[in-house]
Each structure stands twice: as C-alpha cells, then as structure tokens.
Design an enzyme around this catalytic site. Sequence first.
Site: not given
Length: 505
Positions: A351, A411
């Site tokens: 990420d 997420d």
Amino acid sequence: MEGTVGVVFLSLLCLASEINGQEAILHISNGDTEREFCIVHNHSWTPLAQSLDSATEYQLVNMTSSLLCDSSEILPSSVKGKALVVMRGNCDFSQKALIAQRFGATTLLIASNETLITPSANESEYAKVNISLALMRHRDFLEAWKVFGTQMQVKLYAPPYTKIDPSIAVILLISIGTVILGGYWSGECERERLNSGATGGGRGGGESKADSGELSLYSPLKVVIFVALMCGMLVLMYFFYKVLVYIIIAIFCLASASALYSCFDAVMDKIGCGTLSFSVRNWNFSVRSLLLAAVCISIAVVWGVYRNEDRWIWILQDLLGIAFCLNFMKTISLSNFKICVILLSLLLVYDVFFVFITPFFTKNGVSIMVQVALGPDASGEKLPVVMRVPRLLAWAQNLCMMQFSILGYGDIIVPGLLVAYCSRFDVWIKSKRKVYFISCCIAYFLGMILTFIVMLLSGMGQPALLYLVPFTVITSAVVAGCRGEMKQFWAGTTYQVRGGEGCWV
C-alpha cells in the site's frame, strides 16, 4: 474472482475531485424559472461572490457566434453593463476579457466544447482584467438558451469549499458495518461447522452449509505469492488500463452477483424463510433460489449498463461492493495469527509503496494506486473496486461533475480478514463476550478515524492500511498477551482447507 485479486485490494481513502479548475455556479433566471450550471473560474484572478444573495445580477447577451478576438465583433451599446457569452478559441482568455471590459461589459462567460480548465494568462495581464471571467460548457448554454431564450438574468457565485463533508461519516459507517457483519458471519459459519462436526454431520456425516467452498490461507509461501500476484496485476492495470478495465468490470458483475446471492440467501436462512421446490425432467429447482438469482443478476446487469451514471449508480455499486467484501471475508479465511501478520504486513508495504513511492517513477507524478483507482481519464471507465459516496456539501463541484469520497475495498477486506479470524478464534475458545472480535472491531474503527484525520489535515488521499494494520494487529496481539493465549492465538487451527456457502445461526 481470482481475476480481480490484484485490484480488489486497492487501498485508498480520498476525496475525489475530477474537474481541473476552481468550480463555481452560474445561476440563470427569468423571473419564473431558475436553473444552475457549472462554471470554472480563477479565484486569484477574478474572484466571485461566495453566495447567491451577495452576487450581482446582470442580463446575459448571447454572442456565441463570435470568438471576441477583435473589437470589431462587438457593439458597445449592446453589452454595456451586461454579461456576455462568447465561444472559446483563437485567442487568449485575457484578450477576450480586455475587449469585453473595454466596451463596458461586467462579466464574460466563455462557452467551451473542450474540457473546462482554470482561466489563466500572463502575470502582466492579471492586473488589467477587472471583470468577472469564467468558462462554461457550450452544451449547458444551449440548454439554457432553449429554456430562457433572450430573457436570461445571471448571477455568478462560488460557494466556499469545505474539506469536512457528511459523506465521510457515511463511508465510515459502510466500512465499520461491513467489517462487523463480515467478521460475525465468518464466526457463525465456524460455529456451525464445529457443531456439525460434533454431531457427526461434518466431514464424516455429510457436508454442512459451512463446508462447501471456503479456502483457508495457511502457508506463508502462498501468502507471498498471493501478494506478488496482486502487485503484478496492479502494474498491468496501470499499463493496460483501457483493455483490462472491461475485463475487471465483467468479472466484478459476475462475482458481485454471486456474492449478493450468497448474502441474501444467508439472510433468508436467518429469518427462517422456507423454500418451495419443483422438478422438471428430474431436475430440482428452488423457487427462492431462482428468485434471488434473478434479483441479484438484474442488479448486477443494471449496474453494468448504467455504471457511468454518477448521479445514482453509486448506490448499486456500494451495495454490490458491500456484498463482495462480506462474501470475500467469509470465503477466504486466515488459519492463524502468524498468517494474519505476514499478509497484513506485506499489504501494508504494498500500500505504502504504490501510494507514496510510485509517484517518483510515473510521468505525471501521480501514484499508480490513485491512477488505477480513479482512472487515467476523468471521463472514462473506472474500476469498480471502491465504495463511493457523493460529497453532499460540494454544491458547485457536483454541478460540474459528481465529487465522491471513496474507500478502496482493500481497506475493508484486508483488516476484515483479521477481524474474521478473531471472530473464529472466539468461537474456538468459546468466548461468550467475543473479546477478540469486539477489540479488533474497535481498533479498526479507531484506525479509520485516524485515517480521516490525517487525510483532512494533509489534504491528500491516504493509504488507509498504513493506520489500520498497526491498530488491528497490535490490538489483537495485546489482547492475546494479556489473556495468556498468545501461543494458541498465534498457532490457530491445524486444518488447512474448509468450505462455506453461507450460514447464520
């Protein structure tokens, strides 16, 4: 579903803005009818009033037959004290504005058939222009001309832009609600599997509903390969976006329809809705299954057909996305805390790299994650891998193009896999208070709050896993350590592959 593995885990929280300019509102009326349209201006050059009441009203003169690059194209008596609209092209914005200003015009609107941009000029020209200047879409002007004709009174104003928007609260509710439901579903499936095995209905006595398709990640090597495939898929999407986006859209329609069916079927079981069946040539059909399949396929098809209708299609995309995340969390399970730590740590690095590091390697300085999540072209196809909620207070921006607060599925799914593991662990140790599950959910909630705070303070999109992974992993480890169960929590289960179609107890 495997085909979406690299883009499902897009992890990005941001407020998406897709107009290259400073958006404002053109209010048109004739005494009886009122309409508002998008305009783009340069606040530092020609500032506008901040509200409709404080804006000055002018009569609008249609000069779209002219480019206004020559003073001979204008009659002073026809524009003095009025606003006028001309076509874009052939000369600078400042040249058009100076000609209009010289003959007494108070406002200049430039109708454009191209993408709206912020009006600009040489620094030496800025101080010379004292009238309001803005760009508008030519098709908007034609629409207004059909409605109002020559009786157009206009006001230009630019409502102040606010970073804090109610859509952020909606995104937070969607994320935490999905994580809680997904974790609960996974835990109840595990409870049913164990109960089925204890009564002889598990592996030895037939297959329960919780034993028909789940897959557990149990090997560190497989986790590394899994993350490597995700990285490869994301890079491929960056270079071949215009081709792969349609493949991902097709896969998403199939996977989300299946996931939505699984969710609805589980709900029907939960509320005790019975099934009717009939046979056709020795084939047995369930009426409930057929109806649910028809509804879910129809929703996916409607989304696929109208996926670019931003005004309302986001509702269906979020519905399908929630079902997709729930089903993913129930279907893919992590067998122990060690696998959770390895997977979440690798995805955290993934990420951060694709959000913060890749801008140094891209031509436009924008991260690969952002370009894939929002699409390289604001008006083109976008990947269905984010939750989207319109920004409710962005009045001017929404007139130009719908503005969204977005949250990547990654997420929700990535921390959700740990939440699901905590829920199953509570079942294994027969914790009535569900201490691991509740603690991890609270940690996820606090991680999301911190992500929002950092995003608002920094004014840029954030890789949410940077905050969610430490919060959830550390919290789970602390709970296990305080309870003296770290060894069991770390080792998890001994079985490797299980199944699960849907179960609510």
